[in-house]
Design a protein around this motif. Structure first.
Motif, PDB file in Angstrom:
ATOM      1  N   LEU A 136       0.821  -1.211   0.000  1.00  0.00           N
ATOM      2  CA  LEU A 136       0.000   0.000   0.000  1.00  0.00           C
ATOM      3  C   LEU A 136       0.858   1.265   0.000  1.00  0.00           C
ATOM      4  CD1 LEU A 136      -2.802  -1.077   2.491  1.00  0.00           C
ATOM      5  CD2 LEU A 136      -2.948  -0.884   0.001  1.00  0.00           C
ATOM      6  N   ASP A 137       1.958   1.222  -0.727  1.00  0.00           N
ATOM      7  CA  ASP A 137       2.763   2.422  -0.937  1.00  0.00           C
ATOM      8  C   ASP A 137       3.219   2.427  -2.381  1.00  0.00           C
ATOM      9  OD1 ASP A 137       4.399   0.236  -0.661  1.00  0.00           O
ATOM     10  OD2 ASP A 137       6.029   1.330   0.279  1.00  0.00           O
TER      11      ASP A 137
ATOM     12  N   SER B  72       1.535  -8.037   1.943  1.00  0.00           N
ATOM     13  CA  SER B  72       0.389  -8.833   2.409  1.00  0.00           C
ATOM     14  C   SER B  72      -0.265  -9.557   1.232  1.00  0.00           C
ATOM     15  CB  SER B  72      -0.636  -7.940   3.101  1.00  0.00           C
ATOM     16  OG  SER B  72      -1.077  -6.914   2.223  1.00  0.00           O
TER      17      SER B  72
ATOM     18  N   ILE C  37      -9.832  -2.998  -2.871  1.00  0.00           N
ATOM     19  CA  ILE C  37      -8.809  -2.649  -1.876  1.00  0.00           C
ATOM     20  C   ILE C  37      -9.372  -1.683  -0.835  1.00  0.00           C
ATOM     21  CG2 ILE C  37      -6.490  -1.699  -1.565  1.00  0.00           C
ATOM     22  CD1 ILE C  37      -6.658  -4.371  -3.059  1.00  0.00           C
ATOM     23  N   ARG C  38     -10.379  -0.894  -1.204  1.00  0.00           N
ATOM     24  CA  ARG C  38     -10.998   0.016  -0.248  1.00  0.00           C
ATOM     25  C   ARG C  38     -11.654  -0.761   0.901  1.00  0.00           C
ATOM     26  NH1 ARG C  38      -8.167   3.293  -2.082  1.00  0.00           N
ATOM     27  NH2 ARG C  38      -8.728   5.107  -3.360  1.00  0.00           N
ATOM     28  N   GLU C  39     -12.084  -1.999   0.626  1.00  0.00           N
ATOM     29  CA  GLU C  39     -12.657  -2.819   1.691  1.00  0.00           C
ATOM     30  C   GLU C  39     -11.570  -3.344   2.628  1.00  0.00           C
ATOM     31  OE1 GLU C  39     -15.854  -3.222   2.162  1.00  0.00           O
ATOM     32  OE2 GLU C  39     -16.455  -2.122   0.352  1.00  0.00           O
ATOM     33  N   ILE C  40     -10.355  -3.476   2.103  1.00  0.00           N
ATOM     34  CA  ILE C  40      -9.238  -3.964   2.929  1.00  0.00           C
ATOM     35  C   ILE C  40      -8.694  -2.855   3.815  1.00  0.00           C
ATOM     36  CG2 ILE C  40      -6.900  -4.944   2.838  1.00  0.00           C
ATOM     37  CD1 ILE C  40      -7.726  -6.265   0.185  1.00  0.00           C
ATOM     38  N   ASP C  41      -8.509  -1.669   3.212  1.00  0.00           N
ATOM     39  CA  ASP C  41      -8.008  -0.517   3.974  1.00  0.00           C
ATOM     40  C   ASP C  41      -8.749   0.733   3.491  1.00  0.00           C
ATOM     41  OD1 ASP C  41      -6.676   1.416   5.370  1.00  0.00           O
ATOM     42  OD2 ASP C  41      -4.670   0.826   4.735  1.00  0.00           O
ATOM     43  N   PRO C  42      -9.871   1.078   4.116  1.00  0.00           N
ATOM     44  CA  PRO C  42     -10.670   2.228   3.660  1.00  0.00           C
ATOM     45  C   PRO C  42      -9.931   3.558   3.756  1.00  0.00           C
ATOM     46  CG  PRO C  42     -11.939   0.822   5.145  1.00  0.00           C
ATOM     47  CD  PRO C  42     -10.515   0.367   5.217  1.00  0.00           C
ATOM     48  N   SER C  43      -8.935   3.661   4.616  1.00  0.00           N
ATOM     49  CA  SER C  43      -8.246   4.940   4.816  1.00  0.00           C
ATOM     50  C   SER C  43      -7.153   5.196   3.790  1.00  0.00           C
ATOM     51  CB  SER C  43      -7.630   4.982   6.224  1.00  0.00           C
ATOM     52  OG  SER C  43      -6.655   3.961   6.369  1.00  0.00           O
ATOM     53  N   HIS C  44      -6.767   4.182   3.044  1.00  0.00           N
ATOM     54  CA  HIS C  44      -5.654   4.351   2.112  1.00  0.00           C
ATOM     55  C   HIS C  44      -6.048   5.226   0.926  1.00  0.00           C
ATOM     56  CE1 HIS C  44      -3.123   3.238  -1.390  1.00  0.00           C
ATOM     57  NE2 HIS C  44      -2.148   3.282  -0.476  1.00  0.00           N
TER      58      HIS C  44
END
Length: 654
Positions: free
Chosen positions: A43-44, A60, A68-75
């Protein structure tokens, strides 16, 4: 026949195209499936992630396709996906394609460190679209890029959407380039076939509405289908054959989408004649404001956020219409039964489509097949409704025709029967007005007599006219014949004998049978006959016979009446009354026979259908005549024959 053949060929085309699509899909899966094992996610953003030798320690694992928004909504920003696979390119003698499914929003794809595609296009394609989100990615693999053994795919994805990011849906793997291209083509072709079907049906009902403006549900249904067809076209890959302006099609896709619920509600209300929802038009204006906002703010990520929130209310609309459909089912509305079945499958397709769009569910969309089933069922219902309307109009036309015939008969008989007494009465009244001295009680009695004749004539003329235009008899009832006939024959009017088993039943229109008997007994032509006798019996066909025998001392009157009754022309009130008797007999599906016996007796035989007779266990007692009755030899023989048939012989023991 031609229309049925066209419909059959069209459905056959859908079937075969669907089969071809499934074959291409299976062929796509026969290649190297990249979704069977997890992908690696970082995620970078680092340009070195594209190099195969770069270590992926700490990355990961993630299943693809996924949001991917479901995995990390803040990203926010870019992220990388990587995967290693093994292949032997020397064993493959055809061009290959890397298939990634649908991507949000932008992507750069590297194979063994070499850039092979950007946003669904080749790197050297200078006309690549700035936006290409939610489109299938098929990237041709250049020659000499694949190596024997281990290969590395690295994908840099950038998404400004707050709710979607990554490879959301679709197949991902390596297949032949021709197979991947054909799969995309057939997927678009299947959607186009469905779209054509919807558009054809929509235009068909719009044309029918133009012909029949009173069918408001035709207009609302056609608008609903045409709007959905526009929405479907703006998502089809064939749209780029017209123009490569991705955002223009996406904008119109939202324009159509935001109008579909209102068009659906409007059709539902017109179809079931339901009341409008309070402030319903404000709902239409509210939905219309969003496309106007999108036209001002041209940011697809904002469009997607607003739409993802707005779409949550769509199932509520389906639940609302489902509840009203249930209420209609409780009211025994037969249209609601079929509509409820269609709505259930349509509801399933809509909910599944919402979950697929959000990445919460993986698989194939069912919205087109659900809508096709819904449209097919509604088309059937509307056509059945049209046929019912047509039958109602035909029934109304028949009623008006019957009224016209009745009016013609009335005027014809009135002119023939009552014109003479009316003119006589008017002449007498004019004479009295001109000279009051000639007024007398005898003249008043003449006027009163004419008035009574006119009243009776009008009643009989109206009855005859009504019976003549009646096609068949009303509802039939089944009763015990003997009990029934005793109740309808007036005492003292006629001598009768019943030679019918007490269990015999009659199945006919009882009011007409009653009217027939009374009109025969009260017939003016028989008033001067000194003897009126009736035998009621049955024959081998289980038919009832009303056998009348009339005797008049003046034999000439009997012969004259016989001739008058055999004359089919309407001449006077007496012939009107006899015509009524024959019309009643026609409605009862009976027969009439008349004859002269020795030029003295007038025989009238009325035959009616009845129910089969079941003989009782005991010997039947015949009804005794209510008055003395002279039975001739033939009648006595029939009586003796009937008794012998009902005698039970003893059983002898061996």
């Amino acid at each position: 026949m031609t229309n049925l053949l066209k419909k059959f060929l069209f459905l056959l085309l859908i079937f075969f195209q669907s089969c071809a699509y499934e074959d291409k899909k299976e062929a796509l899966k026969e290649g190297l499936d990249l979704s069977k094992t997890p992908w690696l996610l970082a995620l970078d953003d680092n340009p070195d992630y594209s190099k195969p030798e770069y270590p992926v320690k700490g990355w990961s694992e993630v299943e693809i396709p996924s949001n991917i928004r479901e995995i990390d909504p803040s990203h926010r920003g870019s992220f990388w996906l990587r995967k290693n696979f093994e292949i032997n390119p020397s064993a493959i003698n055809t061009n290959l394609s890397l298939n990634l499914g649908k991507v949000y929003e932008k992507d750069e794809v590297y194979l063994n460190g070499k850039l092979i595609g950007i946003n669904g296009k080749r790197p050297d394609d200078i006309e690549q679209s700035e936006y290409a989100y939610n489109r299938i990615r098929n990237y041709p693999i250049p020659a000499n890029v694949l190596v024997s053994g281990n290969n590395t795919i690295a994908i840099r994805i950038t998404s400004n959407f707050h709710n979607y990011a990554g490879i959301i849906a679709g197949e991902n793997g390596i297949s032949t380039l021709s197979g991947a291209s054909e799969f995309v083509f057939y997927e678009a072709l299947i959607d186009a076939v469905f779209l054509s079907a919807f558009l054809f049906i929509g235009i068909f009902f719009f044309i029918n509405y133009v012909k029949m403006p009173e069918m408001k549900e035709y207009l609302s249904f056609s608008l609903f289908i045409i709007i959905f067809s526009g929405y479907d076209f703006c998502r089809n890959e064939f749209r780029f054959l017209i123009s490569n302006k991705f955002l223009i099609f996406k904008f119109f896709e939202y324009v159509f989408l935001y109008n579909i619920p209102f068009a659906y509600i409007l059709f539902f209300q017109r179809f079931f004649h339901a009341k409008e929802i309070p402030r319903q038009r404000l709902y239409f204006i509210f939905n219309l404001l969003f496309p106007i906002l999108f036209l001002i703010i041209r940011d697809p990520s904002l469009w997607s956020i607003i739409t993802s929130i707005w779409i949550y209310h769509v199932p509520i609309i389906l639940i609302y219409t489902g509840y009203l459909t249930y209420e209609k089912i409780k009211e025994k509305n037969y249209d609601a039964y079929l509509y409820g079945i269609a709505l259930l499958y349509f509801f399933y397709g809509v909910v599944k489509e919402v979950l697929l769009e959000k990445g919460l569910l993986h698989g194939d969309s069912s919205i087109d097949s659900a809508l096709l089933f819904y449209v097919f069922m509604i088309t059937l219902l509307l056509r059945f409704r049209f046929l019912k309307l047509k039958l109602d109009l035909q029934k109304r036309f028949d009623q008006l025709t019957e009224i016209d015939r009745l009016r013609e008969k009335l005027f014809e008989y009135m002119n023939l029967i009552i014109l003479t007494p009316i003119e006589s009465t008017l002449q007498l009244i004019r004479a009295i007005k001109a000279d009051s001295k000639i007024y007398s009680s005898e003249q008043m009695q003449i006027i009163e007599k004419h008035n009574k004749e006119i009243d009776h004539s009008l009643d009989d003329i109206l009855e005859l006219s009504r019976l003549e235009v009646k096609p068949d008899s009303p509802l039939k009832d089944t009763v015990n014949f003997v009990d029934f006939i005793k109740s309808i024959i007036p005492d003292g009017e006629i001598t009768y004998t019943i030679k019918v088993d007490p269990n015999f039943q009659i199945n006919n229109t009882l009011d007409l049978v009653n009217s027939l008997m009374i009109r025969i007994i009260d017939f003016t032509g028989f008033k001067n006959f000194t003897s009126k006798d009736l035998i009621l019996t049955s024959d081998l066909k289980d038919h009832l016979h009303f056998r009348f025998m009339f005797y008049n001392k003046e034999h000439r009157n009997t012969i004259q009446l016989f001739r008058q009754l055999n004359d089919k022309r309407i001449k006077d009130l007496q012939t009107v009354q006899w015509a009524i008797i024959k019309e009643i007999l026609r409605l009862l599906e009976g027969k009439l026979e008349m004859g002269l016996i020795n030029k003295k007796y007038l025989r009238v035989d009325l035959e009616l259908k009845a129910l089969p007779l079941e003989l009782p266990e005991s010997t039947v007692e015949l009804e005794t005549p209510s008055k003395p009755f002279n039975i001739n030899i033939k009648d006595s023989f029939e009586t003796l024959k009937f008794k012998l048939q009902n005698i039970k012989l003893p059983k002898w023991k061996k």
